[in-house]
Design a protein around this motif. Sequence first.
Motif, mmCIF file in Angstrom:
data_model
loop_
_atom_site.group_PDB
_atom_site.id
_atom_site.type_symbol
_atom_site.label_atom_id
_atom_site.label_comp_id
_atom_site.label_asym_id
_atom_site.label_seq_id
_atom_site.Cartn_x
_atom_site.Cartn_y
_atom_site.Cartn_z
ATOM 1 N N ARG A 78 -19.045 20.479 -10.797
ATOM 2 C CA ARG A 78 -18.779 20.952 -9.430
ATOM 3 C C ARG A 78 -17.274 21.104 -9.192
ATOM 4 O O ARG A 78 -16.722 20.660 -8.192
ATOM 5 C CB ARG A 78 -19.421 20.026 -8.391
ATOM 6 N N ASN A 79 -16.640 21.722 -10.159
ATOM 7 C CA ASN A 79 -15.203 22.022 -10.110
ATOM 8 C C ASN A 79 -14.324 20.767 -10.042
ATOM 9 O O ASN A 79 -13.193 20.815 -9.557
ATOM 10 C CB ASN A 79 -14.869 22.948 -8.938
ATOM 11 N N GLN A 80 -14.852 19.674 -10.548
ATOM 12 C CA GLN A 80 -14.084 18.431 -10.614
ATOM 13 C C GLN A 80 -14.121 17.914 -12.054
ATOM 14 O O GLN A 80 -14.734 16.890 -12.343
ATOM 15 C CB GLN A 80 -14.667 17.385 -9.644
ATOM 16 N N PRO A 81 -13.471 18.616 -12.990
ATOM 17 C CA PRO A 81 -13.533 18.194 -14.394
ATOM 18 C C PRO A 81 -12.832 16.865 -14.610
ATOM 19 O O PRO A 81 -11.924 16.496 -13.855
ATOM 20 C CB PRO A 81 -12.817 19.332 -15.122
ATOM 21 N N SER A 82 -13.261 16.161 -15.630
ATOM 22 C CA SER A 82 -12.596 14.912 -15.995
ATOM 23 C C SER A 82 -11.194 15.233 -16.517
ATOM 24 O O SER A 82 -10.897 16.390 -16.845
ATOM 25 C CB SER A 82 -13.392 14.196 -17.083
ATOM 26 N N PRO A 83 -10.325 14.234 -16.615
ATOM 27 C CA PRO A 83 -8.990 14.489 -17.162
ATOM 28 C C PRO A 83 -9.034 15.130 -18.548
ATOM 29 O O PRO A 83 -8.233 16.023 -18.847
ATOM 30 C CB PRO A 83 -8.357 13.098 -17.193
ATOM 31 N N GLU A 84 -9.965 14.691 -19.377
ATOM 32 C CA GLU A 84 -10.074 15.264 -20.713
ATOM 33 C C GLU A 84 -10.526 16.719 -20.647
ATOM 34 O O GLU A 84 -9.992 17.583 -21.351
ATOM 35 C CB GLU A 84 -11.068 14.453 -21.557
ATOM 36 N N GLN A 85 -11.519 16.997 -19.801
ATOM 37 C CA GLN A 85 -11.998 18.364 -19.653
ATOM 38 C C GLN A 85 -10.921 19.259 -19.053
ATOM 39 O O GLN A 85 -10.718 20.397 -19.495
ATOM 40 C CB GLN A 85 -13.248 18.374 -18.768
ATOM 41 N N ASN A 118 -10.904 28.689 -8.053
ATOM 42 C CA ASN A 118 -11.729 29.848 -7.713
ATOM 43 C C ASN A 118 -11.044 31.166 -8.041
ATOM 44 O O ASN A 118 -11.677 32.216 -8.021
ATOM 45 C CB ASN A 118 -12.063 29.832 -6.213
ATOM 46 N N MET A 119 -9.758 31.132 -8.331
ATOM 47 C CA MET A 119 -9.026 32.360 -8.586
ATOM 48 C C MET A 119 -9.444 32.963 -9.932
ATOM 49 O O MET A 119 -9.537 32.256 -10.924
ATOM 50 C CB MET A 119 -7.524 32.080 -8.588
ATOM 51 N N PRO A 120 -9.725 34.266 -9.973
ATOM 52 C CA PRO A 120 -10.204 34.883 -11.213
ATOM 53 C C PRO A 120 -9.125 35.018 -12.270
ATOM 54 O O PRO A 120 -7.929 35.062 -11.964
ATOM 55 C CB PRO A 120 -10.678 36.269 -10.751
ATOM 56 N N ARG A 121 -9.552 35.131 -13.508
ATOM 57 C CA ARG A 121 -8.657 35.296 -14.655
ATOM 58 C C ARG A 121 -8.413 36.791 -14.870
ATOM 59 O O ARG A 121 -8.963 37.420 -15.769
ATOM 60 C CB ARG A 121 -9.285 34.654 -15.890
ATOM 61 N N MET A 122 -7.550 37.348 -14.049
ATOM 62 C CA MET A 122 -7.393 38.798 -14.004
ATOM 63 C C MET A 122 -6.854 39.386 -15.303
ATOM 64 O O MET A 122 -7.258 40.469 -15.726
ATOM 65 C CB MET A 122 -6.473 39.185 -12.846
ATOM 66 N N GLY A 123 -5.924 38.691 -15.937
ATOM 67 C CA GLY A 123 -5.375 39.181 -17.190
ATOM 68 C C GLY A 123 -6.196 38.750 -18.387
ATOM 69 O O GLY A 123 -6.502 39.549 -19.270
ATOM 70 N N ALA A 124 -6.572 37.480 -18.419
ATOM 71 C CA ALA A 124 -7.304 36.941 -19.571
ATOM 72 C C ALA A 124 -8.652 37.624 -19.754
ATOM 73 O O ALA A 124 -9.131 37.777 -20.884
ATOM 74 C CB ALA A 124 -7.494 35.433 -19.407
ATOM 75 N N ASN A 125 -9.270 38.035 -18.652
ATOM 76 C CA ASN A 125 -10.563 38.714 -18.754
ATOM 77 C C ASN A 125 -10.434 40.227 -18.811
ATOM 78 O O ASN A 125 -11.436 40.945 -18.759
ATOM 79 C CB ASN A 125 -11.458 38.328 -17.569
#
Length: 231
Positions: A87-94, A200-207
């Motif tokens: 839910r958009n709360q990754p662990s520090p490792e993730q 939430n911001m899209p990966r405009m260049g990477a994608n």
Amino acid sequence: MKLMKKTRFAAGCAALAAIVLLVGGCAAPEASDRAEADMTKMSPEELAEYLVFETNSFRHDMEAQEGGTVRQRMVQDDMEKVCSQTRNQPSPEQAGKIIADARASISYPDGGIRLGDWRKGGELSWSGFGFRVAHNVDDHSQREVGGNCYNCHTMSPDRPGGNLGPSLTGYGKQRGNNEATRRFVYEMIYNPHAYFPCTNMPRMGANGIISKEAIADIMAYVLHPDSPVNQ
């Protein structure tokens, strides 16, 4: 998107949201489709996936402009799966892995990061043209793909903007047009997960949504002192 890389809706998607999506953008399922399963016994996640993928109310075999099909566009990549599962709360490792992968994805323009044409950048920031499918497929040979920045950000005071992202009004006036600022803005547009994992911001260049030249133009709109953003 892969315009903004559509998620599969299955992780954490509320049933009501799925129904609104279906009614607002697609034809209702045929009676024969509805009879195939008892939707009243489904969990919200199961109902969302059933409505989106199994009712044939939307043609998932349609070709997408970036290649592949609409169904393939909806399949999450590894990062999206992690963000959905947490839910958009990754662990520090993730989060560390997301940041590292995002940084590795960034490709810089030859000759360094420079500002483009702020006037063109204003047009691109306002434009949401790019990767629609169904009855209104976007023809990229006729028009350049836009960045749709105003959908989430307030920018120039003379145009309405969204509030999902922070206001960018006066950004260049406050931050200046120096190498560090240009690099940060470029990387944020290219792949914002390099700074904010599961944003939430899209990966405009990477994608591959917009080109490096378009990024330079949008950067100019945000940073150039003559841009209406900074008046």
